[in-house]
Motif scaffolding. Structure first.
Motif, PDB file in Angstrom:
ATOM      1  N   LYS A  75       0.832  -1.196   0.000  1.00  0.00           N
ATOM      2  CA  LYS A  75       0.000   0.000   0.000  1.00  0.00           C
ATOM      3  C   LYS A  75       0.868   1.249   0.000  1.00  0.00           C
ATOM      4  CE  LYS A  75      -3.770   2.180   2.665  1.00  0.00           C
ATOM      5  NZ  LYS A  75      -3.141   3.409   3.158  1.00  0.00           N
ATOM      6  N   SER A  76       1.897   1.267   0.839  1.00  0.00           N
ATOM      7  CA  SER A  76       2.809   2.407   0.921  1.00  0.00           C
ATOM      8  C   SER A  76       3.564   2.605  -0.389  1.00  0.00           C
ATOM      9  CB  SER A  76       3.796   2.196   2.067  1.00  0.00           C
ATOM     10  OG  SER A  76       4.733   3.253   2.134  1.00  0.00           O
ATOM     11  N   TRP A 114       2.135   5.240  -9.855  1.00  0.00           N
ATOM     12  CA  TRP A 114       1.035   4.588  -9.142  1.00  0.00           C
ATOM     13  C   TRP A 114       0.293   5.551  -8.219  1.00  0.00           C
ATOM     14  CZ3 TRP A 114       1.258   0.879 -12.281  1.00  0.00           C
ATOM     15  CH2 TRP A 114       2.490   0.400 -12.719  1.00  0.00           C
ATOM     16  N   ASN A 115       1.046   6.460  -7.604  1.00  0.00           N
ATOM     17  CA  ASN A 115       0.373   7.376  -6.673  1.00  0.00           C
ATOM     18  C   ASN A 115      -0.594   8.319  -7.386  1.00  0.00           C
ATOM     19  OD1 ASN A 115       2.397   8.852  -7.878  1.00  0.00           O
ATOM     20  ND2 ASN A 115       3.270   9.651  -5.972  1.00  0.00           N
ATOM     21  N   GLN A 116      -0.432   8.504  -8.690  1.00  0.00           N
ATOM     22  CA  GLN A 116      -1.396   9.325  -9.424  1.00  0.00           C
ATOM     23  C   GLN A 116      -2.764   8.644  -9.463  1.00  0.00           C
ATOM     24  OE1 GLN A 116      -1.361   9.922 -13.883  1.00  0.00           O
ATOM     25  NE2 GLN A 116      -0.780  12.001 -13.274  1.00  0.00           N
ATOM     26  N   ILE A 145       2.566   1.874  -3.435  1.00  0.00           N
ATOM     27  CA  ILE A 145       1.656   2.460  -4.423  1.00  0.00           C
ATOM     28  C   ILE A 145       1.408   3.933  -4.133  1.00  0.00           C
ATOM     29  CG2 ILE A 145      -0.725   2.418  -5.291  1.00  0.00           C
ATOM     30  CD1 ILE A 145      -0.671  -0.633  -4.864  1.00  0.00           C
ATOM     31  N   GLU A 146       1.213   4.261  -2.876  1.00  0.00           N
ATOM     32  CA  GLU A 146       0.849   5.625  -2.500  1.00  0.00           C
ATOM     33  C   GLU A 146       2.004   6.614  -2.556  1.00  0.00           C
ATOM     34  OE1 GLU A 146      -2.833   4.651   0.585  1.00  0.00           O
ATOM     35  OE2 GLU A 146      -0.802   4.901   1.360  1.00  0.00           O
ATOM     36  N   ASN A 147       3.233   6.108  -2.570  1.00  0.00           N
ATOM     37  CA  ASN A 147       4.395   7.003  -2.487  1.00  0.00           C
ATOM     38  C   ASN A 147       5.329   6.934  -3.685  1.00  0.00           C
ATOM     39  OD1 ASN A 147       4.150   8.198   0.351  1.00  0.00           O
ATOM     40  ND2 ASN A 147       3.940   6.018   0.760  1.00  0.00           N
ATOM     41  N   ASN A 148       4.934   6.255  -4.732  1.00  0.00           N
ATOM     42  CA  ASN A 148       5.779   6.146  -5.923  1.00  0.00           C
ATOM     43  C   ASN A 148       4.956   6.360  -7.186  1.00  0.00           C
ATOM     44  OD1 ASN A 148       8.627   5.004  -5.020  1.00  0.00           O
ATOM     45  ND2 ASN A 148       7.074   3.926  -3.811  1.00  0.00           N
ATOM     46  N   GLY A 149       5.516   7.212  -8.088  1.00  0.00           N
ATOM     47  CA  GLY A 149       4.872   7.405  -9.375  1.00  0.00           C
ATOM     48  C   GLY A 149       5.219   6.273 -10.314  1.00  0.00           C
ATOM     49  N   VAL A 182      -3.992   7.050  -7.071  1.00  0.00           N
ATOM     50  CA  VAL A 182      -4.583   7.358  -5.767  1.00  0.00           C
ATOM     51  C   VAL A 182      -5.063   8.805  -5.735  1.00  0.00           C
ATOM     52  CG1 VAL A 182      -4.169   7.470  -3.278  1.00  0.00           C
ATOM     53  CG2 VAL A 182      -3.118   5.644  -4.642  1.00  0.00           C
ATOM     54  N   THR A 183      -4.210   9.718  -6.215  1.00  0.00           N
ATOM     55  CA  THR A 183      -4.539  11.144  -6.212  1.00  0.00           C
ATOM     56  C   THR A 183      -5.796  11.429  -7.026  1.00  0.00           C
ATOM     57  OG1 THR A 183      -2.194  11.708  -6.002  1.00  0.00           O
ATOM     58  CG2 THR A 183      -3.674  13.448  -6.750  1.00  0.00           C
TER      59      THR A 183
END
Length: 319
Positions: A149-150, A158-160, A152-156, A162-163
Protein backbone atom coordinates in the motif's frame (compact mmCIF):
# COMPACT_ATOMS: atom_id res chain seq x y z
CA UNK A 1 -28.77 -47.60 -52.99
CA UNK A 2 -26.49 -44.63 -53.40
CA UNK A 3 -29.38 -42.23 -52.73
CA UNK A 4 -30.30 -44.13 -49.57
CA UNK A 5 -26.71 -43.95 -48.37
CA UNK A 6 -26.57 -40.20 -48.91
CA UNK A 7 -29.86 -39.81 -47.09
CA UNK A 8 -28.57 -41.75 -44.09
CA UNK A 9 -25.37 -39.70 -44.11
CA UNK A 10 -27.41 -36.49 -44.20
CA UNK A 11 -29.55 -37.65 -41.26
CA UNK A 12 -26.42 -38.60 -39.30
CA UNK A 13 -24.85 -35.18 -39.73
CA UNK A 14 -28.14 -33.42 -39.01
CA UNK A 15 -28.48 -35.30 -35.71
CA UNK A 16 -24.82 -34.66 -34.83
CA UNK A 17 -25.13 -30.95 -35.55
CA UNK A 18 -28.39 -30.81 -33.63
CA UNK A 19 -26.76 -32.38 -30.57
CA UNK A 20 -23.80 -30.04 -30.80
CA UNK A 21 -26.06 -27.02 -31.07
CA UNK A 22 -28.11 -28.13 -28.07
CA UNK A 23 -24.96 -28.64 -26.04
CA UNK A 24 -23.66 -25.16 -26.87
CA UNK A 25 -27.02 -23.53 -26.09
CA UNK A 26 -27.21 -25.43 -22.80
CA UNK A 27 -23.74 -24.28 -21.78
CA UNK A 28 -24.48 -20.69 -22.70
CA UNK A 29 -27.74 -20.61 -20.74
CA UNK A 30 -26.66 -22.71 -17.76
CA UNK A 31 -27.65 -20.91 -14.53
CA UNK A 32 -24.78 -19.60 -12.44
CA UNK A 33 -25.03 -19.65 -8.67
CA UNK A 34 -22.85 -19.70 -5.58
CA UNK A 35 -19.17 -18.73 -5.73
CA UNK A 36 -17.05 -19.58 -8.77
CA UNK A 37 -13.31 -19.29 -9.27
CA UNK A 38 -12.07 -18.75 -12.83
CA UNK A 39 -8.52 -19.14 -14.14
CA UNK A 40 -7.72 -15.95 -16.06
CA UNK A 41 -4.01 -16.59 -16.61
CA UNK A 42 -1.29 -19.14 -15.82
CA UNK A 43 2.03 -17.68 -17.07
CA UNK A 44 4.89 -16.07 -15.15
CA UNK A 45 5.22 -12.26 -15.00
CA UNK A 46 7.01 -11.83 -18.33
CA UNK A 47 4.37 -13.78 -20.23
CA UNK A 48 4.70 -16.20 -23.12
CA UNK A 49 6.23 -15.44 -25.56
CA UNK A 50 8.81 -13.72 -23.40
CA UNK A 51 10.61 -10.52 -24.36
CA UNK A 52 14.02 -11.18 -25.90
CA UNK A 53 13.51 -14.96 -25.99
CA UNK A 54 15.13 -16.63 -29.02
CA UNK A 55 14.22 -20.18 -28.04
CA UNK A 56 11.76 -22.37 -29.88
CA UNK A 57 9.26 -22.01 -27.02
CA UNK A 58 8.79 -18.36 -28.00
CA UNK A 59 9.75 -18.04 -31.67
CA UNK A 60 6.55 -19.69 -32.91
CA UNK A 61 4.37 -17.69 -30.51
CA UNK A 62 5.75 -14.34 -31.67
CA UNK A 63 4.46 -15.18 -35.15
CA UNK A 64 1.30 -16.99 -34.03
CA UNK A 65 0.29 -15.85 -30.54
CA UNK A 66 -1.65 -18.18 -28.27
CA UNK A 67 -4.36 -15.99 -26.75
CA UNK A 68 -4.66 -18.33 -23.78
CA UNK A 69 -1.09 -17.54 -22.69
CA UNK A 70 -1.90 -14.83 -20.14
CA UNK A 71 -0.05 -13.83 -16.98
CA UNK A 72 -1.26 -15.53 -13.80
CA UNK A 73 -4.57 -14.27 -12.45
CA UNK A 74 -7.74 -15.55 -10.82
CA UNK A 75 -11.26 -14.20 -11.03
CA UNK A 76 -13.73 -14.96 -8.24
CA UNK A 77 -17.45 -14.31 -8.61
CA UNK A 78 -20.21 -14.50 -6.03
CA UNK A 79 -23.09 -14.92 -8.45
CA UNK A 80 -25.73 -14.80 -5.74
CA UNK A 81 -24.61 -11.37 -4.54
CA UNK A 82 -23.45 -10.13 -7.96
CA UNK A 83 -19.90 -9.36 -6.81
CA UNK A 84 -16.65 -10.04 -8.68
CA UNK A 85 -13.02 -9.89 -7.60
CA UNK A 86 -9.70 -10.06 -9.42
CA UNK A 87 -6.54 -11.58 -7.97
CA UNK A 88 -3.45 -9.90 -9.45
CA UNK A 89 -3.31 -6.86 -11.73
CA UNK A 90 -1.27 -8.22 -14.63
CA UNK A 91 -0.02 -6.75 -17.90
CA UNK A 92 -2.86 -8.76 -19.47
CA UNK A 93 -5.49 -7.09 -17.28
CA UNK A 94 -7.55 -5.47 -20.09
CA UNK A 95 -8.56 -8.81 -21.60
CA UNK A 96 -8.78 -10.49 -18.20
CA UNK A 97 -11.19 -7.84 -16.89
CA UNK A 98 -13.35 -8.19 -19.98
CA UNK A 99 -13.49 -11.95 -19.51
CA UNK A 100 -14.30 -11.53 -15.81
CA UNK A 101 -17.13 -9.13 -16.71
CA UNK A 102 -18.61 -11.67 -19.10
CA UNK A 103 -18.30 -14.50 -16.59
CA UNK A 104 -19.88 -12.45 -13.81
CA UNK A 105 -22.63 -11.18 -16.12
CA UNK A 106 -22.35 -7.73 -14.56
CA UNK A 107 -22.69 -4.41 -16.35
CA UNK A 108 -19.62 -2.82 -14.76
CA UNK A 109 -16.29 -3.07 -16.57
CA UNK A 110 -14.34 -3.14 -13.30
CA UNK A 111 -14.56 -5.69 -10.47
CA UNK A 112 -15.62 -4.98 -6.89
CA UNK A 113 -12.04 -5.41 -5.77
CA UNK A 114 -8.51 -6.30 -6.88
CA UNK A 115 -6.21 -8.28 -4.58
CA UNK A 116 -2.44 -7.91 -5.03
CA UNK A 117 0.18 -10.39 -3.87
CA UNK A 118 3.35 -8.30 -4.28
CA UNK A 119 5.27 -5.69 -6.24
CA UNK A 120 6.74 -7.72 -9.10
CA UNK A 121 5.75 -6.69 -12.61
CA UNK A 122 3.30 -9.46 -13.39
CA UNK A 123 1.28 -8.88 -10.25
CA UNK A 124 0.52 -5.17 -9.98
CA UNK A 125 1.50 -3.23 -13.12
CA UNK A 126 -1.91 -3.84 -14.70
CA UNK A 127 -3.14 -1.08 -12.39
CA UNK A 128 -1.82 1.36 -14.99
CA UNK A 129 -4.80 0.58 -17.20
CA UNK A 130 -7.12 2.09 -14.59
CA UNK A 131 -5.45 5.49 -14.90
CA UNK A 132 -5.96 8.71 -16.84
CA UNK A 133 -4.27 7.45 -20.01
CA UNK A 134 -6.56 4.44 -20.25
CA UNK A 135 -9.83 3.67 -18.44
CA UNK A 136 -9.92 6.61 -16.05
CA UNK A 137 -11.62 4.32 -13.55
CA UNK A 138 -13.49 5.56 -10.52
CA UNK A 139 -12.61 4.34 -7.02
CA UNK A 140 -11.73 0.72 -7.76
CA UNK A 141 -10.93 -1.03 -4.47
CA UNK A 142 -7.39 -2.41 -4.41
CA UNK A 143 -6.51 -4.67 -1.48
CA UNK A 144 -2.85 -4.60 -0.46
CA UNK A 145 -0.59 -5.33 2.49
CA UNK A 146 0.98 -2.35 4.39
CA UNK A 147 4.28 -2.17 2.47
CA UNK A 148 2.51 -2.73 -0.84
CA UNK A 149 0.00 0.00 0.00
CA UNK A 150 2.81 2.41 0.92
CA UNK A 151 4.68 1.57 -2.29
CA UNK A 152 1.66 2.46 -4.42
CA UNK A 153 0.85 5.62 -2.50
CA UNK A 154 4.39 7.00 -2.49
CA UNK A 155 5.78 6.15 -5.92
CA UNK A 156 4.87 7.40 -9.37
CA UNK A 157 3.09 6.69 -11.56
CA UNK A 158 1.04 4.59 -9.14
CA UNK A 159 0.37 7.38 -6.67
CA UNK A 160 -1.40 9.32 -9.42
CA UNK A 161 -4.02 6.58 -9.44
CA UNK A 162 -4.58 7.36 -5.77
CA UNK A 163 -4.54 11.14 -6.21
CA UNK A 164 -7.07 11.00 -9.05
CA UNK A 165 -9.16 8.48 -7.10
CA UNK A 166 -8.92 5.92 -9.88
CA UNK A 167 -8.24 3.43 -7.09
CA UNK A 168 -8.88 3.22 -3.36
CA UNK A 169 -6.12 1.24 -1.66
CA UNK A 170 -7.49 -0.81 1.23
CA UNK A 171 -4.96 -2.17 3.70
CA UNK A 172 -5.14 -5.83 4.62
CA UNK A 173 -3.31 -7.64 7.41
CA UNK A 174 -1.44 -10.91 7.67
CA UNK A 175 -3.78 -13.77 8.65
CA UNK A 176 -6.77 -11.41 9.10
CA UNK A 177 -9.93 -12.44 7.28
CA UNK A 178 -11.57 -10.03 4.83
CA UNK A 179 -15.31 -10.71 4.54
CA UNK A 180 -16.32 -9.68 1.03
CA UNK A 181 -19.86 -11.08 0.85
CA UNK A 182 -21.90 -13.45 3.03
CA UNK A 183 -20.59 -16.26 0.80
CA UNK A 184 -17.01 -15.17 0.23
CA UNK A 185 -14.02 -14.28 2.38
CA UNK A 186 -10.28 -14.00 1.84
CA UNK A 187 -7.36 -14.49 4.22
CA UNK A 188 -3.93 -13.11 3.20
CA UNK A 189 -0.76 -14.70 4.59
CA UNK A 190 2.88 -13.76 4.10
CA UNK A 191 5.31 -16.03 2.29
CA UNK A 192 9.09 -15.74 1.77
CA UNK A 193 10.04 -14.17 -1.55
CA UNK A 194 12.23 -11.40 -3.01
CA UNK A 195 10.60 -8.48 -1.23
CA UNK A 196 12.44 -5.52 -2.75
CA UNK A 197 9.44 -3.17 -2.64
CA UNK A 198 6.71 -4.98 -0.73
CA UNK A 199 5.92 -8.05 1.27
CA UNK A 200 4.63 -11.10 -0.62
CA UNK A 201 1.40 -12.87 0.26
CA UNK A 202 -0.65 -15.83 -0.75
CA UNK A 203 -4.40 -16.01 -0.27
CA UNK A 204 -6.88 -18.46 1.14
CA UNK A 205 -10.13 -17.93 -0.77
CA UNK A 206 -13.15 -19.26 1.09
CA UNK A 207 -16.47 -19.79 -0.67
CA UNK A 208 -19.78 -21.06 0.66
CA UNK A 209 -18.77 -24.71 0.40
CA UNK A 210 -15.08 -25.00 -0.49
CA UNK A 211 -11.79 -23.15 -0.20
CA UNK A 212 -8.71 -22.59 -2.32
CA UNK A 213 -5.09 -21.72 -1.65
CA UNK A 214 -3.37 -19.32 -4.04
CA UNK A 215 0.43 -19.06 -3.85
CA UNK A 216 1.73 -17.96 -7.27
CA UNK A 217 5.13 -16.84 -5.95
CA UNK A 218 7.25 -18.21 -3.12
CA UNK A 219 10.85 -19.16 -2.46
CA UNK A 220 11.68 -22.79 -1.69
CA UNK A 221 9.02 -24.51 0.44
CA UNK A 222 11.62 -25.15 3.15
CA UNK A 223 12.02 -21.39 3.69
CA UNK A 224 8.40 -20.99 4.74
CA UNK A 225 7.61 -21.20 8.43
CA UNK A 226 4.50 -23.20 7.59
CA UNK A 227 4.20 -26.70 6.16
CA UNK A 228 2.78 -26.58 2.65
CA UNK A 229 1.57 -30.15 3.13
CA UNK A 230 -0.47 -29.12 6.17
CA UNK A 231 -1.84 -26.06 4.37
CA UNK A 232 -2.95 -28.19 1.42
CA UNK A 233 -4.80 -30.49 3.82
CA UNK A 234 -6.87 -27.54 5.07
CA UNK A 235 -8.32 -26.63 1.65
CA UNK A 236 -10.07 -28.19 -1.31
CA UNK A 237 -7.84 -26.70 -4.03
CA UNK A 238 -4.26 -25.41 -3.98
CA UNK A 239 -2.84 -23.27 -6.80
CA UNK A 240 0.91 -23.43 -6.24
CA UNK A 241 4.03 -21.83 -7.68
CA UNK A 242 5.41 -23.90 -10.55
CA UNK A 243 7.53 -21.23 -12.22
CA UNK A 244 10.27 -23.65 -13.29
CA UNK A 245 10.04 -27.35 -13.98
CA UNK A 246 13.71 -27.87 -13.09
CA UNK A 247 17.05 -26.06 -13.02
CA UNK A 248 17.93 -26.85 -16.63
CA UNK A 249 15.55 -24.14 -17.83
CA UNK A 250 17.55 -21.37 -16.20
CA UNK A 251 21.15 -22.43 -16.70
CA UNK A 252 21.96 -18.87 -17.84
CA UNK A 253 20.74 -17.22 -14.61
CA UNK A 254 21.91 -17.13 -10.99
CA UNK A 255 19.39 -19.44 -9.29
CA UNK A 256 19.86 -17.62 -5.97
CA UNK A 257 18.13 -14.62 -7.53
CA UNK A 258 15.02 -16.62 -8.46
CA UNK A 259 14.72 -19.44 -5.88
CA UNK A 260 11.26 -20.76 -6.74
CA UNK A 261 10.43 -24.38 -5.85
CA UNK A 262 11.05 -26.49 -8.94
CA UNK A 263 8.12 -28.65 -10.01
CA UNK A 264 10.28 -31.74 -9.64
CA UNK A 265 11.00 -30.70 -6.04
CA UNK A 266 7.31 -30.15 -5.31
CA UNK A 267 6.20 -33.45 -6.81
CA UNK A 268 8.86 -35.24 -4.75
CA UNK A 269 7.69 -33.43 -1.61
CA UNK A 270 4.07 -34.39 -2.29
CA UNK A 271 4.65 -37.89 -3.69
CA UNK A 272 3.60 -39.74 -0.51
CA UNK A 273 0.34 -37.84 -0.14
CA UNK A 274 -2.90 -39.79 -0.67
CA UNK A 275 -4.36 -39.47 -4.15
CA UNK A 276 -7.15 -37.28 -2.79
CA UNK A 277 -4.58 -34.77 -1.49
CA UNK A 278 -2.52 -34.83 -4.68
CA UNK A 279 -5.67 -34.08 -6.67
CA UNK A 280 -6.03 -30.79 -4.77
CA UNK A 281 -2.76 -29.47 -6.16
CA UNK A 282 -2.94 -27.31 -9.29
CA UNK A 283 0.42 -26.04 -10.54
CA UNK A 284 0.40 -22.47 -11.85
CA UNK A 285 2.65 -19.46 -12.72
CA UNK A 286 4.70 -21.08 -15.50
CA UNK A 287 7.82 -19.46 -16.90
CA UNK A 288 7.89 -19.29 -20.70
CA UNK A 289 10.52 -22.07 -20.69
CA UNK A 290 8.41 -24.42 -18.56
CA UNK A 291 7.43 -27.58 -20.51
CA UNK A 292 4.18 -27.74 -18.50
CA UNK A 293 2.86 -25.03 -20.82
CA UNK A 294 2.85 -27.69 -23.53
CA UNK A 295 0.26 -30.39 -22.86
CA UNK A 296 1.99 -32.66 -25.37
CA UNK A 297 5.31 -32.59 -23.50
CA UNK A 298 6.60 -35.63 -21.60
CA UNK A 299 6.86 -33.48 -18.47
CA UNK A 300 3.19 -32.48 -18.66
CA UNK A 301 2.11 -36.10 -19.05
CA UNK A 302 4.41 -37.19 -16.21
CA UNK A 303 3.02 -34.69 -13.73
CA UNK A 304 -0.57 -35.59 -14.59
CA UNK A 305 0.21 -39.31 -14.31
CA UNK A 306 1.59 -38.65 -10.83
CA UNK A 307 -1.85 -37.42 -9.82
CA UNK A 308 -1.39 -33.64 -9.91
CA UNK A 309 -3.18 -30.99 -11.94
CA UNK A 310 -1.72 -28.44 -14.33
CA UNK A 311 -3.83 -25.29 -14.30
CA UNK A 312 -5.53 -24.49 -17.57
CA UNK A 313 -6.74 -21.08 -18.75
CA UNK A 314 -10.48 -20.35 -18.37
CA UNK A 315 -11.12 -23.32 -16.09
CA UNK A 316 -14.02 -22.89 -13.65
CA UNK A 317 -14.02 -24.21 -10.09
CA UNK A 318 -17.02 -23.96 -7.79
CA UNK A 319 -16.38 -22.83 -4.24
Amino acid sequence: MKTKGCLLLFVFFAVACSKKEKKEVFNASAPKSGVSLYILGTAQDGGSPHIGCKKECCSILFKNPDHERKVVSLGVVDHENSKSFLFEATPDMPSQLKLLKELSEKDEETPDGIFLTHAHIGHYTGLMYLGREAMGAQAVSVYAMPKMKSFIENNGPWNQLVTLKNILVKEIENEKKVQLTPNLSVIPFTVPHRDEYSETVGYKIIGGNKSALFIPDIDKWSKWEKSIIEEVRKVDFAFLDATFYDGKEINNRDISEIPHPFVIESTTLFEKLPDTEKAKIHFIHFNHTNPLLNENSDEFKRVVKQGFNITQFNKKIDL
